[in-house]
Write a protein that holds these residues in place. Sequence first.
Motif, PDB file in Angstrom:
ATOM      1  N   PRO A  68      31.196 -64.249  46.187  1.00  0.00           N
ATOM      2  CA  PRO A  68      32.560 -63.342  46.583  1.00  0.00           C
ATOM      3  C   PRO A  68      31.134 -62.445  47.593  1.00  0.00           C
ATOM      4  N   ASP A  69      31.904 -61.806  48.599  1.00  0.00           N
ATOM      5  CA  ASP A  69      31.573 -60.683  49.406  1.00  0.00           C
ATOM      6  C   ASP A  69      31.695 -58.948  48.501  1.00  0.00           C
ATOM      7  N   VAL A  70      32.894 -59.140  47.622  1.00  0.00           N
ATOM      8  CA  VAL A  70      33.427 -57.695  47.299  1.00  0.00           C
ATOM      9  C   VAL A  70      34.469 -58.653  45.277  1.00  0.00           C
ATOM     10  N   VAL A  71      34.375 -57.606  44.589  1.00  0.00           N
ATOM     11  CA  VAL A  71      35.045 -58.001  43.749  1.00  0.00           C
ATOM     12  C   VAL A  71      35.681 -56.890  43.516  1.00  0.00           C
ATOM     13  N   GLN A  72      36.939 -56.889  43.053  1.00  0.00           N
ATOM     14  CA  GLN A  72      37.772 -56.324  43.394  1.00  0.00           C
ATOM     15  C   GLN A  72      38.441 -55.976  41.595  1.00  0.00           C
ATOM     16  N   THR A  73      38.622 -55.365  40.551  1.00  0.00           N
ATOM     17  CA  THR A  73      38.916 -55.139  39.154  1.00  0.00           C
ATOM     18  C   THR A  73      40.431 -54.765  39.615  1.00  0.00           C
ATOM     19  N   TRP A  74      41.097 -54.593  38.848  1.00  0.00           N
ATOM     20  CA  TRP A  74      42.416 -54.108  38.468  1.00  0.00           C
ATOM     21  C   TRP A  74      43.501 -54.071  37.149  1.00  0.00           C
ATOM     22  N   MET A  75      43.306 -53.313  36.726  1.00  0.00           N
ATOM     23  CA  MET A  75      43.259 -52.018  35.414  1.00  0.00           C
ATOM     24  C   MET A  75      42.118 -52.011  34.441  1.00  0.00           C
ATOM     25  N   TYR A  76      42.386 -51.290  33.955  1.00  0.00           N
ATOM     26  CA  TYR A  76      41.065 -50.910  32.358  1.00  0.00           C
ATOM     27  C   TYR A  76      40.282 -51.440  32.143  1.00  0.00           C
ATOM     28  N   HIS A  77      41.289 -53.061  31.594  1.00  0.00           N
ATOM     29  CA  HIS A  77      41.220 -53.796  30.801  1.00  0.00           C
ATOM     30  C   HIS A  77      39.573 -54.903  31.836  1.00  0.00           C
ATOM     31  N   ALA A  78      40.242 -55.537  32.913  1.00  0.00           N
ATOM     32  CA  ALA A  78      39.791 -56.369  33.888  1.00  0.00           C
ATOM     33  C   ALA A  78      38.098 -54.925  34.618  1.00  0.00           C
ATOM     34  N   ASP A  79      38.568 -53.779  34.270  1.00  0.00           N
ATOM     35  CA  ASP A  79      37.626 -53.064  35.064  1.00  0.00           C
ATOM     36  C   ASP A  79      36.288 -53.287  34.562  1.00  0.00           C
ATOM     37  N   LEU A  80      36.764 -52.738  32.729  1.00  0.00           N
ATOM     38  CA  LEU A  80      35.449 -52.990  32.068  1.00  0.00           C
ATOM     39  C   LEU A  80      34.581 -54.333  31.880  1.00  0.00           C
ATOM     40  N   ILE A  81      35.401 -55.246  31.146  1.00  0.00           N
ATOM     41  CA  ILE A  81      34.788 -57.249  31.498  1.00  0.00           C
ATOM     42  C   ILE A  81      34.676 -57.664  32.904  1.00  0.00           C
ATOM     43  N   GLY A  82      35.531 -57.312  33.969  1.00  0.00           N
ATOM     44  CA  GLY A  82      35.128 -58.013  35.551  1.00  0.00           C
ATOM     45  C   GLY A  82      34.713 -57.347  35.664  1.00  0.00           C
ATOM     46  N   GLY A  83      34.298 -55.973  35.255  1.00  0.00           N
ATOM     47  CA  GLY A  83      33.018 -54.617  36.501  1.00  0.00           C
ATOM     48  C   GLY A  83      31.914 -55.062  36.037  1.00  0.00           C
ATOM     49  N   MET A  84      31.546 -55.362  34.221  1.00  0.00           N
ATOM     50  CA  MET A  84      30.470 -55.728  33.859  1.00  0.00           C
ATOM     51  C   MET A  84      29.655 -57.605  34.303  1.00  0.00           C
ATOM     52  N   ILE A  85      30.365 -57.985  33.736  1.00  0.00           N
ATOM     53  CA  ILE A  85      30.544 -59.073  34.025  1.00  0.00           C
ATOM     54  C   ILE A  85      30.482 -59.267  35.906  1.00  0.00           C
ATOM     55  N   ALA A  86      31.139 -58.982  36.352  1.00  0.00           N
ATOM     56  CA  ALA A  86      30.371 -58.758  38.306  1.00  0.00           C
ATOM     57  C   ALA A  86      29.201 -58.476  38.223  1.00  0.00           C
ATOM     58  N   ARG A  87      28.755 -57.376  37.743  1.00  0.00           N
ATOM     59  CA  ARG A  87      27.006 -56.774  37.909  1.00  0.00           C
ATOM     60  C   ARG A  87      26.175 -58.158  37.479  1.00  0.00           C
ATOM     61  N   PHE A  88      26.272 -58.098  35.853  1.00  0.00           N
ATOM     62  CA  PHE A  88      25.539 -59.705  35.634  1.00  0.00           C
ATOM     63  C   PHE A  88      25.498 -60.676  36.607  1.00  0.00           C
ATOM     64  N   ALA A  89      26.619 -61.142  37.099  1.00  0.00           N
ATOM     65  CA  ALA A  89      26.463 -61.628  38.360  1.00  0.00           C
ATOM     66  C   ALA A  89      25.890 -61.474  39.894  1.00  0.00           C
ATOM     67  N   GLY A  90      25.040 -60.519  39.858  1.00  0.00           N
ATOM     68  CA  GLY A  90      24.728 -59.947  40.525  1.00  0.00           C
ATOM     69  C   GLY A  90      25.244 -59.334  41.942  1.00  0.00           C
ATOM     70  N   VAL A  91      26.325 -59.470  41.422  1.00  0.00           N
ATOM     71  CA  VAL A  91      27.731 -58.861  42.282  1.00  0.00           C
ATOM     72  C   VAL A  91      27.170 -57.220  42.455  1.00  0.00           C
ATOM     73  N   LYS A  92      26.983 -56.758  43.369  1.00  0.00           N
ATOM     74  CA  LYS A  92      26.741 -55.011  43.817  1.00  0.00           C
ATOM     75  C   LYS A  92      27.852 -54.216  44.301  1.00  0.00           C
ATOM     76  N   ASN A  93      28.647 -55.219  44.961  1.00  0.00           N
ATOM     77  CA  ASN A  93      29.959 -54.673  45.733  1.00  0.00           C
ATOM     78  C   ASN A  93      31.047 -54.442  44.792  1.00  0.00           C
ATOM     79  N   ILE A  94      31.225 -53.827  44.344  1.00  0.00           N
ATOM     80  CA  ILE A  94      32.310 -54.096  42.533  1.00  0.00           C
ATOM     81  C   ILE A  94      33.344 -52.639  43.016  1.00  0.00           C
ATOM     82  N   VAL A  95      34.961 -53.372  42.877  1.00  0.00           N
ATOM     83  CA  VAL A  95      35.896 -52.005  43.372  1.00  0.00           C
ATOM     84  C   VAL A  95      36.271 -52.473  42.494  1.00  0.00           C
ATOM     85  N   TRP A  96      36.223 -50.991  41.587  1.00  0.00           N
ATOM     86  CA  TRP A  96      37.557 -50.727  40.708  1.00  0.00           C
ATOM     87  C   TRP A  96      38.864 -49.973  40.703  1.00  0.00           C
TER      88      TRP A  96
END
Length: 373
Positions: free
Chosen positions: A80-108
């Motif tokens: 993806p060009d951007v990973v947009q996470t929605w709500m606390y649980h997805a912000d935490l889990i989705g944000g961290m997994i996206a960062r491990f997967a090499g995504v820099k453009n993460i928006v909570w």
Amino acid sequence: MKVIHIITGLNDGGAEAVLYRLCDFDKYDEHIVISMMGKGKYGPLLENIGVKVYCLDMPAGKIQFAALIKLYKLIRQLKPDVVQTWMYHADLIGGMIARFAGVKNIVWGVHHTTLVKGESKRSTILIAKLNALISSFIPRKIIYCAEKSRQVQESIGFSPKIGHVVPNGYNIDDFKPDLDAGMAFRQEVGLAEEKFLIGHVGRYHPFKDYPTLVNAVSLLTKEKSALKVVMVGGDLTTDNTQLNQLIKDNICTERITLLGRRNDITAVMNGFDLFVLSSVSEAFPNVLNEAMACGTPCVTTDVGDAAVIVGDTGWVVPPRNPQALANAMLEAIEEKQNNSQAWQARKHACRERIVNNFSIEKMVEGYQKVWFN
């Protein structure tokens, strides 16, 4: 651009509805949705508009290692060009997994305001505090749906340098005044003859503060004995023993009609003369916008950005104050009965406020600015 949305689940809820509207109206970007749970209500709806939906099928409140691996692989595969996470649980889990997967453009995406001890889940409060600790290095930016939400989260430690407020937007063609639809709803539920119908749409949750709402209705019946109130939403049914006992204790059984969940919310909002929200906690309450876009004036407690939404078109009262809520409802009833010109002007002002400030186009533009600037 390719946008992956990671959300806790896709059941009926405000943030889920916003995600659906965003994917539906953004014609410029490719949207893919990953639900940490199942497809819920909005999964099939998203698929119907051509959005690919993946499900991790994690049970509520449980994290499964296999699901995290699946999420990691999906992100790596989809690029993806951007990973947009929605709500606390997805912000935490989705944000961290996206960062491990090499995504820099993460928006909570944050759709909470206050976390109330004893009413918010302990796990939710814990995750909010964890998110505050990692907010300075996991997301590139944070989108809050309300200014009040931003203030509260930054007060508990969320990074103040990366926050942006993008108010929720509404399809003003879907929610609009429709007298025929409103009357059809009233006829269906046997309330066509009522001169003034007070309504509420929500779900049975401590944040909605039904004791205050029912108590206010009880107080109001002392002034207006022929009062009728309709409640629509999840668990607002005669099967809800706790709610029914509350209504009986306040001697409101003849006054309040419980209809449960419905899919014709535009007709419902048009059927109400007045919409009432009694919450103790909200971020950016969608129901106020939906009611006002239909030309239905609102009484609301002063929570989240409710006062910003309503402006001078309705009534804003303190939370947990049944008498203030009852007084505001009484004012509305008397205005409609005694000054129809002022009432019609108020209804028009409600619609205009949403059209001018909270359209879907403004919301899509706001998200795109945060994602790609």
